[in-house]
Write a protein that holds these residues in place. Structure first.
Motif, mmCIF file in Angstrom:
data_model
loop_
_atom_site.group_PDB
_atom_site.id
_atom_site.type_symbol
_atom_site.label_atom_id
_atom_site.label_comp_id
_atom_site.label_asym_id
_atom_site.label_seq_id
_atom_site.Cartn_x
_atom_site.Cartn_y
_atom_site.Cartn_z
ATOM 1 N N GLN A 51 0.811 -1.202 0.000
ATOM 2 C CA GLN A 51 0.000 0.000 0.000
ATOM 3 C C GLN A 51 0.860 1.275 0.000
ATOM 4 N N PRO A 52 1.969 1.328 0.773
ATOM 5 C CA PRO A 52 2.807 2.542 0.679
ATOM 6 C C PRO A 52 3.351 2.804 -0.717
ATOM 7 N N LEU A 53 3.746 1.766 -1.444
ATOM 8 C CA LEU A 53 4.198 1.970 -2.818
ATOM 9 C C LEU A 53 3.049 2.426 -3.699
ATOM 10 N N GLN A 54 1.884 1.804 -3.512
ATOM 11 C CA GLN A 54 0.713 2.220 -4.289
ATOM 12 C C GLN A 54 0.396 3.694 -4.023
ATOM 13 N N ALA A 55 0.454 4.091 -2.749
ATOM 14 C CA ALA A 55 0.166 5.485 -2.386
ATOM 15 C C ALA A 55 1.187 6.443 -2.978
ATOM 16 N N ALA A 56 2.405 5.929 -3.215
ATOM 17 C CA ALA A 56 3.456 6.754 -3.818
ATOM 18 C C ALA A 56 3.365 6.789 -5.335
ATOM 19 N N GLY A 57 2.327 6.176 -5.888
ATOM 20 C CA GLY A 57 2.121 6.199 -7.334
ATOM 21 C C GLY A 57 2.842 5.109 -8.088
#
Length: 394
Positions: free
Chosen positions: A108-114
């Motif tokens: 999720q953190p990578l997803q949130a970072a685009g």
């Protein structure tokens, strides 16, 4: 003699077998064979033993605690070749259990970072000093090879640009929650469960990389086949019939998914198992689709042949990533491991089709694999192991 009777000459020498499996959706045909009457029809009782790790499953196969198991293709070949920490032991692939049904997820953190595509991941890896950590399930296993193959296709060197750790399939979710890993490659239902719990996104399915790719196999030692040939053949027949049953219609798939969800088998919510069991995908990025190459167990016998070319492909990847320091005799090793004659006997007795043992496939990166020149294929990739690279400790 009716179809439920077994001639004395074909009777299983060992009628009670201990069968290992991991908590994954692609264990379905083994579980159905053991619990829905298919084994008994062929004179067998299958005692199922859920394992907590692929390494533990391997060790129990080798010490005889398990007679056969739902196995990673690469695990069987790794043991055959003496890789991954176990002594070289002659192994056997009795049949293929499934194709498709694996994915690569990001956190999720990578997803949130685009970071929601291969191109974005490549940019992130090459522009940030901190190294990402990806989990796979076994050093020589299917998921390690899929993960490395896909990362390399995106220009990410899996041995030099990122870190790789081994995590048993059911533990992937907890590692993701604890942010000990940034992504993983694993089989269902764990990628679907991660999406369901908003723990990131499915970046690619493995069938998008290789449509109808080889996946789990029914594996055992050569010693088991040699000592109990009738039991081995009966086991193949039971699992073949279970495989055909699952793929017959949607209702059978639904009932099988319900069976798998129970505590003693996969122990996961039906909502995580059933949709991808039916080929219904959501990636956590707002996309939903009916996959053209869903998890399948039989497909009129196309799934179950222990193709020589499938076994050879995994050896080419061992060579590519430095697990093998020289080229083996790819075809000779595959002929030893893949139990084609035994499989044909079982399938023909059931009136099932037996495809040719070499097949040709077009992969998403433009390469074609047909087993005709495995040494050249293994050398033909732009990204591969370099001097000093090793997977042995990974």
């Amino acid at each position: 003699m009716n179809e439920h009777e077994i001639s004395r000459s074909n009777a299983p020498e060992k009628p009670v077998l201990n069968i290992g499996f991991m908590a994954l959706s692609d264990s379905a045909s083994v579980i159905v064979a053991a619990t829905q009457g298919f084994a008994e029809k062929h004179g067998l009782t299958l005692n199922l033993h859920r394992q907590t790790s692929w390494a533990g499953l391997r060790d129990k196969l080798l010490n005889g605690e398990l007679d056969a198991a739902h196995s990673l293709y690469g695990l069987i070949y790794g043991v055959q070749l003496g890789l991954g920490g176990a002594p070289a032991t002659d192994m056997a692939v009795l049949m293929g259990l499934n194709q498709n049904g694996q994915s690569i997820n990001l956190s999720q953190p990578l997803q949130a970072a685009g970071v929601t595509s291969g191109e974005a991941l490549s940019r992130y890896v090459h522009q940030n000093e901190s190294r990402l950590t990806f989990a796979q399930t076994f050093p020589t296993g299917t998921h390690a090879m899929w993960l490395y193959y896909w990362l390399a296709s995106q220009g990410i060197h899996p041995l030099r640009d990122v870190d790789s750790v081994v995590v048993p399939p059911p533990q992937m979710i907890e590692h993701l929650k604890a942010q000990r890993i940034d992504g993983f490659c694993v089989g269902e239902p764990w990628t679907a469960k991660a999406v369901e719990e908003s723990l990131g996104c499915t970046l690619t399915t493995i069938q998008a990389i290789w449509p109808d790719h080889p996946e789990k196999v029914l594996g055992c030692t050569q010693a088991f086949v040699q000592q109990y040939p009738n039991s081995a053949r009966a086991l193949v027949m039971a699992v073949l019939e279970a495989s055909r049953f699952i793929d017959e219609d949607e209702e059978n798939k639904r009932s099988t998914a319900q069976l798998l969800s129970s505590h003693e088998y996969v122990n996961a919510p039906l909502s995580a198992i059933l949709p991808r069991f039916l080929g219904q995908y959501e990636d956590g990025l707002g996309h939903a689709w009916q996959d053209a190459h869903p998890l399948r167990f039989h497909a009129a016998g196309a799934v179950n042949m222990p193709y020589l070319s499938d076994g050879m492909w995994f050896m080419t990847q061992f060579r590519r990533w430095g697990l093998l320091r020289s080229d083996p005799d790819y075809l000779a090793v595959a002929r030893q491991v893949q139990q084609i004659d035994l499989y044909r006997e079982a399938a023909q007795e059931l009136g099932m089709a037996t495809p040719e043992p070499m097949r040709s496939s077009q992969l998403a990166d433009g390469t074609r694999w047909d087993g005709s020149d495995p040494a050249a294929y293994a050398r033909g990739f732009a990204l591969h192991a370099l001097s000093g690279d090793s997977l042995e400790s990974r």
